[in-house]
Design an enzyme around this catalytic site. Structure first.
Site, PDB file in Angstrom:
ATOM      1  N   LYS A 254       0.865  -1.184   0.000  1.00 34.92           N
ATOM      2  CA  LYS A 254       0.000   0.000   0.000  1.00 34.92           C
ATOM      3  C   LYS A 254       0.909   1.244   0.000  1.00 34.92           C
ATOM      4  O   LYS A 254       1.809   1.351   0.820  1.00 34.92           O
ATOM      5  CB  LYS A 254      -0.875  -0.001   1.247  1.00 34.92           C
ATOM      6  CG  LYS A 254      -2.059   0.922   1.190  1.00 34.92           C
ATOM      7  CD  LYS A 254      -3.064   0.586   2.300  1.00 34.92           C
ATOM      8  CE  LYS A 254      -4.431   1.125   1.971  1.00 34.92           C
ATOM      9  NZ  LYS A 254      -5.467   0.698   2.906  1.00 34.92           N
ATOM     10  N   GLU A 332     -19.032  -5.251  10.211  1.00 32.57           N
ATOM     11  CA  GLU A 332     -19.974  -4.510  11.059  1.00 32.57           C
ATOM     12  C   GLU A 332     -21.037  -5.409  11.686  1.00 32.57           C
ATOM     13  O   GLU A 332     -21.445  -5.179  12.825  1.00 32.57           O
ATOM     14  CB  GLU A 332     -20.637  -3.401  10.258  1.00 32.57           C
ATOM     15  CG  GLU A 332     -19.742  -2.190   9.992  1.00 32.57           C
ATOM     16  CD  GLU A 332     -18.787  -2.393   8.828  1.00 32.57           C
ATOM     17  OE1 GLU A 332     -18.838  -3.456   8.191  1.00 32.57           O
ATOM     18  OE2 GLU A 332     -17.968  -1.487   8.574  1.00 32.57           O
ATOM     19  N   ARG A 360     -25.341  -1.721   7.214  1.00 31.17           N
ATOM     20  CA  ARG A 360     -24.985  -3.122   6.970  1.00 31.17           C
ATOM     21  C   ARG A 360     -25.348  -3.990   8.169  1.00 31.17           C
ATOM     22  O   ARG A 360     -25.523  -5.196   8.037  1.00 31.17           O
ATOM     23  CB  ARG A 360     -23.502  -3.253   6.646  1.00 31.17           C
ATOM     24  CG  ARG A 360     -23.038  -4.676   6.554  1.00 31.17           C
ATOM     25  CD  ARG A 360     -21.837  -4.890   5.717  1.00 31.17           C
ATOM     26  NE  ARG A 360     -22.052  -4.624   4.296  1.00 31.17           N
ATOM     27  CZ  ARG A 360     -21.052  -4.707   3.427  1.00 31.17           C
ATOM     28  NH1 ARG A 360     -19.837  -4.971   3.848  1.00 31.17           N
ATOM     29  NH2 ARG A 360     -21.258  -4.490   2.150  1.00 31.17           N
TER      30      ARG A 360
HETATM   31  C1  LIG Z   1     -18.670  -1.967   5.025  1.00 35.61           C
HETATM   32  C2  LIG Z   1     -17.490  -1.035   5.048  1.00 35.61           C
HETATM   33  N1  LIG Z   1     -16.872  -0.785   6.213  1.00 35.61           N
HETATM   34  C3  LIG Z   1     -15.819   0.061   6.265  1.00 35.61           C
HETATM   35  C4  LIG Z   1     -15.367   0.679   5.128  1.00 35.61           C
HETATM   36  C5  LIG Z   1     -14.228   1.685   5.197  1.00 35.61           C
HETATM   37  N2  LIG Z   1     -13.084   1.234   4.409  1.00 35.61           N
HETATM   38  C6  LIG Z   1     -12.831   1.707   3.204  1.00 35.61           C
HETATM   39  S1  LIG Z   1     -11.482   1.038   2.505  1.00 35.61           S
HETATM   40  C7  LIG Z   1     -11.178   0.106   3.916  1.00 35.61           C
HETATM   41  C8  LIG Z   1      -9.983  -0.789   3.986  1.00 35.61           C
HETATM   42  C9  LIG Z   1     -10.003  -1.718   2.814  1.00 35.61           C
HETATM   43  O1  LIG Z   1      -8.877  -2.565   2.905  1.00 35.61           O
HETATM   44  P1  LIG Z   1      -8.568  -3.479   1.661  1.00 35.61           P
HETATM   45  O2  LIG Z   1      -9.795  -4.158   1.210  1.00 35.61           O
HETATM   46  O3  LIG Z   1      -7.425  -4.341   2.061  1.00 35.61           O
HETATM   47  O4  LIG Z   1      -8.149  -2.466   0.501  1.00 35.61           O
HETATM   48  P2  LIG Z   1      -6.798  -1.614   0.386  1.00 35.61           P
HETATM   49  O5  LIG Z   1      -7.157  -0.202   0.780  1.00 35.61           O
HETATM   50  O6  LIG Z   1      -5.786  -2.223   1.307  1.00 35.61           O
HETATM   51  O7  LIG Z   1      -6.396  -1.710  -1.048  1.00 35.61           O
HETATM   52  C10 LIG Z   1     -12.163   0.319   4.849  1.00 35.61           C
HETATM   53  C11 LIG Z   1     -12.213  -0.315   6.183  1.00 35.61           C
HETATM   54  C12 LIG Z   1     -16.061   0.409   3.927  1.00 35.61           C
HETATM   55  N3  LIG Z   1     -15.716   1.022   2.764  1.00 35.61           N
HETATM   56  N4  LIG Z   1     -17.083  -0.457   3.906  1.00 35.61           N
HETATM   57 MG   LIG Z   2      -5.456  -4.157   1.932  1.00 34.74          MG
END
Ligand SMILES: Cc1ncc(C[n+]2csc(CCOP(=O)(O)OP(=O)(O)O)c2C)c(N)n1
Ligand SMILES: [Mg+2]
Ligand SMILES: CC(=O)[C@@H](O)[C@H](O)COP(=O)(O)O
Length: 588
Positions: A254, A332, A360
């Protein structure tokens, strides 16, 4: 085709005009490396100006280039889980020029947008949905006889901690339709990915075979260096040829290629604010600081987060009380019912979550917390219009959702002082409560001139023409509107219920003293506080005309919070206009 790469509107070294994925296919290795450099430079430059998701997009540059060289989007369907990492996809599908206005009103969305491109499918920014879409898309292609159509889902390791992802894997396993799961594994959500999923992926990264994916009946290819276009292409081409569900495990970093992101200890610059963003103490920081006071007062208080400890203000609490905070991953539904279990076990849980993500867990709030009348406090950050994150991020539905939950009390603080006060009251309550506040800087405290029961009166002229009920942070605009209307001879009493549902009897008593009632809320008009007030007046047999000022029951596009509130008359001028027009026989 020249052997260098220029993105349209580039201000840097020349490069081929990437107007669509077809332009990628003739490029040499050298040109691809130059293109990757150009994409990274554009991401850093553009997102640095507009704000947005930097770390996540820097981590998928090579993976997205390879994906668009192997698959034929939009004929092949490409779904991005959460969609915050789709900037490179947008640049490669002819939208590089649009990044000057990323996330700005009328400009590019920060997520896939069907209105922008046929290459974009899923606009929902809520995580862990991509595999379910892929399952449906693959079955549709098969049933429609579209045997040459591939389905690709790009899923982050964080998204894989969400329950929906496992519901989908349960259905994908054993399927004989071509579904390629590109697992973008950078080991982080915001923070390092929590729980067994994170640990399991670490073993696979170390070369542990197909693991759970193989056990579920999916093929597994990897681990693959996700920053090596050739290696990723090779794996994707093999996956494409398999013709059945397969996971291509790409290991990425990242923030790759941008040291400030690579070295950021909090979240590798997951999301960055625009330089123009307003500075000053935010609602989240007021919550985070007061949580420490509550922790001392209530030794039984524990906090839960769904993979967002820092954005929801839990950092200080987690540092001070590491054994009283739980990061469940992006889960969630589990978060809420785990909180119910913690409450049943004698503790006092605080669930810190963005308003939009609470939807959710609606069933869990209703049937696991409220049905058992458990003392769980939901702290809903980013409630109401959030702004740049667009339609699936506005916290527009929490008031309408929670209003219908039996025994749930909902508070909407108007300023920092009331946030602290209402958190005290919520955490001390033996039943379910919610405290909701918006994104951004918290304004100056708005003093009350009187208090009736639990209701604060903020402005009380001698004329009693209009009762203006303001919800949360819109109070200051309401008072400003009342002052302006006084100059036109209209007497507007402004009250802040603090606890907005169920409706306080003092609100009904105040309504009885006035000719009409106007309610202003940063949430959907239908089913929110205004509707609750109208119902309370009806139940009291009080016939008063009531006007509800709120958000339309529609999906609102991205833009600045202030602009969107203004667009819906939720600023002082709009409130004043609405009130004046609503008063019978008044012609200003
Ligand atoms: C249901 C839900 N909860 C929380 C979030 C907030 N959120 C956005 S991106 C993220 C992290 C995502 O991690 P990953 O899937 O590993 O993607 P990366 O950013 O590492 O590429 C979170 C928790 C969301 N978008 N949807
Ligand atoms: Mg990730
Ligand atoms: C994609 C996602 O859901 C989060 O990254 C969100 O965009 C963060 O929003 P804030 O910037 O308001 O914290």
């Amino acid at each position: 085709m020249t052997d260098t790469t220029t993105l349209p509107g580039a201000v840097r070294s020349p490069a081929p005009r990437i107007t669509g994925p077809a332009d990628l296919r003739g490029l040499s290795r050298g040109a691809l490396d130059e293109l990757a450099r150009e994409l990274r430079a554009r991401l850093v430059e553009a997102v640095g100006r507009t704000g947005g998701h930097l770390g996540s997009n820097l981590g998928v540059v090579e993976l997205t280039v390879a994906l668009h060289r192997v698959f034929r989007s939009p004929h092949d369907r490409v779904v991005f889980d959460t969609g915050h990492q789709s900037y490179v996809h947008k640049m490669l599908t002819g939208r590089a020029d649009g990044f000057a206005d990323l996330r700005r009103e009328g400009g590019l969305s920060g997520y896939p947008s069907r209105a922008e491109s046929p290459h974009d499918l899923v606009e929902n920014s809520h995580a862990s949905t991509a595999l379910s879409y892929a399952d449906g898309l693959a079955r549709a292609a098969r049933l429609r006889g579209e045997h040459d159509r591939h389905v690709v889902a790009v899923v982050g390791d964080g998204a894989l901690t969400g329950g929906m992802a496992w519901e989908a894997l349960n259905n994908l396993g054993g399927l004989d339709h071509p579904v390629v799961v590109v697992l973008n594994d950078n080991g982080r959500s915001y923070a390092p990915t929590a729980g067994a999923v994170g640990r399991h992926l670490a073993t696979l990264r170390a070369g542990g075979g197909g693991g759970v994916f193989a056990a579920f009946g999916l093929a597994y290819l990897g681990p693959v260096d996700g920053h090596d276009v050739a290696r990723v292409e090779e794996a994707l081409a093999a996956a494409k040829a398999l013709g059945r569900p397969v996971v291509v495990h790409c290991v990425t970093e990242k923030g790759k290629g941008h040291p400030p992101a690579e070295n950021d200890p909090v979240d590798h610059l997951h999301a960055v604010s625009a330089p123009s963003a307003s500075r000053g103490p935010g609602w989240t920081s007021v919550f985070g600081r007061h949580l420490l006071v509550l922790a001392d007062r209530h030794p039984d208080l524990v906090c839960l987060t769904a993979a967002m400890p820092h954005p929801t203000g839990l950092t200080a609490f987690a540092e001070a009380f590491p054994d009283r905070v739980l990061d469940t991953g992006i889960a969630e539904q589990h978060t809420v019912t785990c909180a119910a279990g913690l409450a049943m076990g004698g503790l006092r849980p605080v669930v810190a979550v963005y308003s939009t993500f609470l939807t959710r867990a609606a069933d869990q709030v209703l049937m696991d917390v409220a049905l058992h009348r458990l003392p769980v406090t939901f702290v809903l950050d980013r409630a109401g219009v959030t702004g740049e994150d667009g339609p699936s991020h506005h916290g527009a539905w929490d008031l309408a959702l929670l209003r219908g939950v039996p025994g749930m009390r909902v508070a909407a603080p108007r300023d920092g002082a009331r946030l602290r006060e209402l958190l005290d009251e919520a955490v001390a309550d033996d039943g379910p409560t919610a405290v909701r506040f918006p994104k951004g800087v918290v304004g100056a405290d708005v003093a009350a001139v009187d208090r009736l029961g639990r209701v604060d009166v903020l402005h009380r002229p001698s004329r009693r023409d209009v009762l203006l009920v303001t919800v949360g942070g819109l109070a200051s605009d309401g008072v400003a509107a009342a002052v302006a209307l006084a100059g036109e001879g209209i007497g507007v009493t402004v009250c802040d219920p603090r606890w907005v549902t169920p409706v306080d009897p003092a609100v009904v008593a105040l309504a009885a003293e006035h000719r009409v009632v106007v309610c202003v809320e940063d949430g959907v008009r239908g089913g929110g506080v205004g509707e609750a007030v109208a119902g309370a007046l009806r139940e009291a047999g009080l016939s008063r005309r009531i006007r509800v000022l709120g958000l339309p029951g529609d999906f609102l596009p991205h833009g600045s919070r202030a602009d969107i509130l203004r667009m819906h008359d939720l600023d002082a001028a709009g409130i004043a206009r609405t009130v004046a027009r609503f008063l019978p026989g008044w012609t200003s």
